[in-house]
Design a protein around this motif. Structure first.
Motif, PDB file in Angstrom:
ATOM      1  N   ILE A  76       0.835  -1.202   0.000  1.00  0.00           N
ATOM      2  CA  ILE A  76       0.000   0.000   0.000  1.00  0.00           C
ATOM      3  C   ILE A  76       0.869   1.251   0.000  1.00  0.00           C
ATOM      4  N   ALA A  77       1.898   1.272   0.846  1.00  0.00           N
ATOM      5  CA  ALA A  77       2.788   2.430   0.904  1.00  0.00           C
ATOM      6  C   ALA A  77       3.475   2.649  -0.435  1.00  0.00           C
ATOM      7  N   ILE A 122     -11.532   1.878   6.094  1.00  0.00           N
ATOM      8  CA  ILE A 122     -11.299   1.864   4.656  1.00  0.00           C
ATOM      9  C   ILE A 122     -11.911   0.615   4.018  1.00  0.00           C
ATOM     10  N   GLU A 123     -12.704   0.835   2.988  1.00  0.00           N
ATOM     11  CA  GLU A 123     -13.267  -0.271   2.213  1.00  0.00           C
ATOM     12  C   GLU A 123     -12.303  -0.658   1.097  1.00  0.00           C
ATOM     13  N   PRO A 124     -12.249  -1.937   0.739  1.00  0.00           N
ATOM     14  CA  PRO A 124     -13.024  -3.045   1.288  1.00  0.00           C
ATOM     15  C   PRO A 124     -12.442  -3.537   2.606  1.00  0.00           C
ATOM     16  N   SER A 125     -13.213  -4.320   3.322  1.00  0.00           N
ATOM     17  CA  SER A 125     -12.703  -4.929   4.550  1.00  0.00           C
ATOM     18  C   SER A 125     -11.585  -5.911   4.194  1.00  0.00           C
ATOM     19  N   VAL A 126     -10.716  -6.165   5.149  1.00  0.00           N
ATOM     20  CA  VAL A 126      -9.614  -7.109   4.897  1.00  0.00           C
ATOM     21  C   VAL A 126      -9.991  -8.533   5.301  1.00  0.00           C
ATOM     22  N   THR A 222     -17.078 -21.677  21.431  1.00  0.00           N
ATOM     23  CA  THR A 222     -16.575 -20.736  20.428  1.00  0.00           C
ATOM     24  C   THR A 222     -17.748 -19.991  19.808  1.00  0.00           C
ATOM     25  N   VAL A 223     -17.461 -18.804  19.295  1.00  0.00           N
ATOM     26  CA  VAL A 223     -18.486 -17.979  18.651  1.00  0.00           C
ATOM     27  C   VAL A 223     -17.890 -17.394  17.377  1.00  0.00           C
ATOM     28  N   ARG A 224     -18.629 -17.512  16.292  1.00  0.00           N
ATOM     29  CA  ARG A 224     -18.209 -16.889  15.045  1.00  0.00           C
ATOM     30  C   ARG A 224     -18.679 -15.443  15.025  1.00  0.00           C
ATOM     31  N   ASP A 225     -17.736 -14.516  15.070  1.00  0.00           N
ATOM     32  CA  ASP A 225     -18.066 -13.092  15.010  1.00  0.00           C
ATOM     33  C   ASP A 225     -17.996 -12.647  13.559  1.00  0.00           C
ATOM     34  N   ASP A 226     -19.121 -12.253  13.001  1.00  0.00           N
ATOM     35  CA  ASP A 226     -19.171 -11.907  11.585  1.00  0.00           C
ATOM     36  C   ASP A 226     -18.922 -10.428  11.299  1.00  0.00           C
ATOM     37  N   ARG A 227     -18.516  -9.684  12.330  1.00  0.00           N
ATOM     38  CA  ARG A 227     -18.179  -8.279  12.090  1.00  0.00           C
ATOM     39  C   ARG A 227     -16.899  -8.193  11.257  1.00  0.00           C
ATOM     40  N   LYS A 228     -16.944  -7.407  10.200  1.00  0.00           N
ATOM     41  CA  LYS A 228     -15.808  -7.322   9.292  1.00  0.00           C
ATOM     42  C   LYS A 228     -14.627  -6.616   9.942  1.00  0.00           C
ATOM     43  N   VAL A 229     -13.448  -6.922   9.425  1.00  0.00           N
ATOM     44  CA  VAL A 229     -12.197  -6.365   9.945  1.00  0.00           C
ATOM     45  C   VAL A 229     -11.616  -5.419   8.896  1.00  0.00           C
ATOM     46  N   TYR A 230     -11.126  -4.267   9.343  1.00  0.00           N
ATOM     47  CA  TYR A 230     -10.738  -3.214   8.425  1.00  0.00           C
ATOM     48  C   TYR A 230      -9.308  -2.697   8.624  1.00  0.00           C
ATOM     49  N   GLU A 243      -8.730   8.974   1.831  1.00  0.00           N
ATOM     50  CA  GLU A 243      -9.512   7.748   1.990  1.00  0.00           C
ATOM     51  C   GLU A 243      -9.652   6.982   0.675  1.00  0.00           C
ATOM     52  N   GLU A 244      -9.975   7.714  -0.386  1.00  0.00           N
ATOM     53  CA  GLU A 244     -10.206   7.058  -1.671  1.00  0.00           C
ATOM     54  C   GLU A 244      -8.924   6.435  -2.205  1.00  0.00           C
ATOM     55  N   SER A 245      -7.805   7.115  -2.018  1.00  0.00           N
ATOM     56  CA  SER A 245      -6.521   6.572  -2.470  1.00  0.00           C
ATOM     57  C   SER A 245      -6.166   5.299  -1.708  1.00  0.00           C
ATOM     58  N   PHE A 246      -6.383   5.316  -0.393  1.00  0.00           N
ATOM     59  CA  PHE A 246      -6.135   4.118   0.402  1.00  0.00           C
ATOM     60  C   PHE A 246      -7.064   2.989  -0.042  1.00  0.00           C
ATOM     61  N   SER A 247      -8.314   3.331  -0.315  1.00  0.00           N
ATOM     62  CA  SER A 247      -9.282   2.326  -0.737  1.00  0.00           C
ATOM     63  C   SER A 247      -8.874   1.673  -2.055  1.00  0.00           C
ATOM     64  N   LYS A 248      -8.423   2.471  -3.007  1.00  0.00           N
ATOM     65  CA  LYS A 248      -8.003   1.931  -4.299  1.00  0.00           C
ATOM     66  C   LYS A 248      -6.791   1.021  -4.141  1.00  0.00           C
TER      67      LYS A 248
END
Length: 269
Positions: A76-77, A122-126, A222-230, A243-248
């Protein structure tokens, strides 16, 4: 609700101390030493907060940071024509530094309204979430087979982390925050807590790395946490408007499968 930046500045100085910094420079191809020095002087710095969270981020004494997130941030950098600086910090301190604007980015946060007050997600989630589970000492009386088994227990967790809503909102057991996973392990081994919670994949890796798989045992619940990671960008960062540059850039490297790359302790860059 989070405290304001001034309060976090106080916390950062008094409670968490100063973060250590490691410079990692992405060099242009075929550059000479002279040209490279000139090139580095003109590059904006991207400060990446990183904690030891194998296999995604691995901090080893005498070695440069490694892991999937490290590979991702280097790409990314490079894509953004920035000079990458790693700022090593326990998770709790990383969060404080993000709110202060003392670092720019962090990989591995789930969304919350409170965090969104000082972070761009930042979208998309990782990643699409993770399996959360519990760990207890071998030979202890603690056995966690359902959520109800947590009642009356003393459960360790990483400060400022989110796990799954039922756990995050619960008041039927005592929660003991720690600044890092290694601190949680020490609290458990010293019988200061009955169990701790964390990501199944990452903690199993860490326990194997520490040689503790026969001493600290994963529990059945155990529990499946479906919250996305960013990838999160501090709103106090000088790069906040990108933001847009990071997103791209993120979208491009994710399309190449960077975050799905297998990574082991024996891997070397």
């Amino acid at each position: 609700m989070w405290c304001k930046a001034t309060m976090f500045f106080f916390l950062a100085l008094v409670s968490f101390g100063l973060a250590s910094e490691t410079h990692i420079n992405a060099e242009p191809a075929h550059s000479t030493k002279t040209n490279n020095a000139q090139w580095l002087e003109t590059q904006p710095v991207l400060r990446f907060a990183i904690n030891h969270f194998p296999p995604y981020s691995i901090l080893s004494e005498g070695k440069p940071p490694a892991g999937i997130n490290v590979i991702a941030m280097k790409l990314i950098a490079e894509r953004l024509n920035m000079r990458l600086k790693f700022v090593e910090c326990p998770f709790a301190r990383c969060i404080v530094l993000l709110e202060m604007g003392a670092v720019d980015v962090f990989i591995g946060l789930t969304y919350s309204d409170a965090r969104a007050e000082f972070l761009h997600f930042i979208e998309p989630s990782v990643a699409d979430g993770s399996v959360q589970t519990f760990y207890a000492r071998k030979g202890s009386e603690t056995s966690i087979n359902s959520f109800a088994d947590l009642n009356g227990q003393i459960i360790g967790l990483t400060r400022f982390s989110l796990y799954f809503p039922e756990f995050d909102d619960a008041t039927s057991f005592t929660k003991v925050p720690a600044n890092s996973h290694l601190q949680l392990i020490n609290l458990l081994l010293n019988e200061r807590i009955d169990a701790f919670i964390g990501s199944e994949q990452r903690l199993n890796y860490l326990l194997q790395e520490q040689g503790l798989t026969d001493t600290i045992l994963q529990q059945n619940y155990t529990v499946r946490d479906d919250r996305k990671v960013y990838l999160a960008l501090s709103k106090r960062s000088e790069h906040s408007g990108l933001e847009e540059s990071f997103s791209k850039a993120l979208r491009l490297i994710k399309s190449k499968g960077v975050f799905e790359t297998p990574y082991t302790a024996n891997h070397s860059e």
